[in-house]
Design a protein around this motif. Structure first.
Motif, PDB file in Angstrom:
ATOM      1  N   THR A 183      -5.913   0.622   0.000  1.00 38.37           N
ATOM      2  CA  THR A 183      -6.511  -0.568   0.592  1.00 38.37           C
ATOM      3  C   THR A 183      -7.980  -0.640   0.209  1.00 38.37           C
ATOM      4  O   THR A 183      -8.624   0.389   0.014  1.00 38.37           O
ATOM      5  N   VAL A 227      -9.980  -2.498   2.198  1.00 40.02           N
ATOM      6  CA  VAL A 227     -10.569  -3.082   3.393  1.00 40.02           C
ATOM      7  C   VAL A 227     -11.897  -2.399   3.725  1.00 40.02           C
ATOM      8  O   VAL A 227     -12.057  -1.187   3.547  1.00 40.02           O
ATOM      9  N   THR A 228     -12.834  -3.195   4.136  1.00 42.11           N
ATOM     10  CA  THR A 228     -14.136  -2.705   4.590  1.00 42.11           C
ATOM     11  C   THR A 228     -14.400  -3.285   5.973  1.00 42.11           C
ATOM     12  O   THR A 228     -13.709  -4.215   6.410  1.00 42.11           O
ATOM     13  N   ARG A 229     -15.394  -2.781   6.648  1.00 43.81           N
ATOM     14  CA  ARG A 229     -15.732  -3.350   7.958  1.00 43.81           C
ATOM     15  C   ARG A 229     -16.034  -4.835   7.841  1.00 43.81           C
ATOM     16  O   ARG A 229     -15.641  -5.640   8.661  1.00 43.81           O
ATOM     17  N   ALA A 237     -12.756  -6.890   7.110  1.00 42.89           N
ATOM     18  CA  ALA A 237     -11.905  -6.907   8.301  1.00 42.89           C
ATOM     19  C   ALA A 237     -12.494  -7.839   9.353  1.00 42.89           C
ATOM     20  O   ALA A 237     -11.771  -8.591  10.011  1.00 42.89           O
ATOM     21  N   ARG A 253      -5.226  -7.351  11.958  1.00 41.24           N
ATOM     22  CA  ARG A 253      -4.960  -5.944  11.688  1.00 41.24           C
ATOM     23  C   ARG A 253      -4.839  -5.725  10.195  1.00 41.24           C
ATOM     24  O   ARG A 253      -4.011  -6.333   9.544  1.00 41.24           O
ATOM     25  N   TYR A 254      -5.651  -4.848   9.665  1.00 41.49           N
ATOM     26  CA  TYR A 254      -5.605  -4.525   8.242  1.00 41.49           C
ATOM     27  C   TYR A 254      -5.788  -3.030   8.082  1.00 41.49           C
ATOM     28  O   TYR A 254      -6.038  -2.324   9.032  1.00 41.49           O
ATOM     29  N   GLY A 255      -5.690  -2.558   6.891  1.00 42.19           N
ATOM     30  CA  GLY A 255      -5.894  -1.144   6.624  1.00 42.19           C
ATOM     31  C   GLY A 255      -4.647  -0.528   6.035  1.00 42.19           C
ATOM     32  O   GLY A 255      -3.703  -1.212   5.624  1.00 42.19           O
ATOM     33  N   MET A 256      -4.647   0.795   5.972  1.00 40.08           N
ATOM     34  CA  MET A 256      -3.557   1.510   5.328  1.00 40.08           C
ATOM     35  C   MET A 256      -2.218   1.279   6.020  1.00 40.08           C
ATOM     36  O   MET A 256      -1.193   1.101   5.348  1.00 40.08           O
ATOM     37  N   THR A 257      -2.187   1.273   7.346  1.00 37.82           N
ATOM     38  CA  THR A 257      -0.903   1.069   8.019  1.00 37.82           C
ATOM     39  C   THR A 257      -0.335  -0.315   7.705  1.00 37.82           C
ATOM     40  O   THR A 257       0.882  -0.466   7.572  1.00 37.82           O
ATOM     41  N   CYS A 290      -0.864  -1.957   4.848  1.00 37.08           N
ATOM     42  CA  CYS A 290      -0.377  -1.854   3.461  1.00 37.08           C
ATOM     43  C   CYS A 290       0.978  -1.159   3.426  1.00 37.08           C
ATOM     44  O   CYS A 290       1.883  -1.571   2.687  1.00 37.08           O
TER      45      CYS A 290
END
Length: 126
Positions: free
Chosen positions: A23, A25-27, A30, A36-40, A42
């Protein structure tokens, strides 16, 4: 955000699965996009697109370690190796996302992190 869901699903259907899932995604991103974003997320997208769980977890553990040429220390749970560990649940973490091409990917289920251990310390717990 940058994955064409239609192309991704088609690739998975013919067995062209990604070696690595990551991912960017950065602060800031986001905050700007919200949700909701991030590794989970993806990982949830990959599962919804049809990837097998074994392939998903390989793509977020041993495959990145191998790509970075650190597989002799990281990426596998074995005595004597470095390990940051996360415990996941696949359950009622539904989502509906639209990619830049207008394709929607929806699921009533998704991954969520229950526990993370880093450097031998619990750093996250629900």
């Amino acid at each position: 955000m940058h994955t064409d869901f239609k192309v991704f699903k088609s690739a998975v259907e013919i067995g062209a699965i990604p070696d690595v899932i990551s991912t960017d995604v950065t602060r800031y991103s986001a905050y700007k996009r919200g949700g909701r974003y991030g590794m989970t997320m993806c990982m949830s997208i990959a599962k919804t697109a049809g990837m097998a769980e074994e392939d998903i977890f390989r793509a977020v553990t041993s495959a990145p370690a191998k790509a970075l040429k650190i597989e002799n220390k990281w990426g596998y749970l074995k005595t004597g190796r470095c390990a940051d560990i996360s415990v996941f649940e696949y359950g009622n973490e539904g989502f509906s996302l639209c990619d830049k091409q207008g394709n929607t990917l929806e699921s009533k289920k998704g991954y969520r992190c229950l526990l993370t251990v880093a450097d031998g310390e619990i750093v996250y717990r629900i």
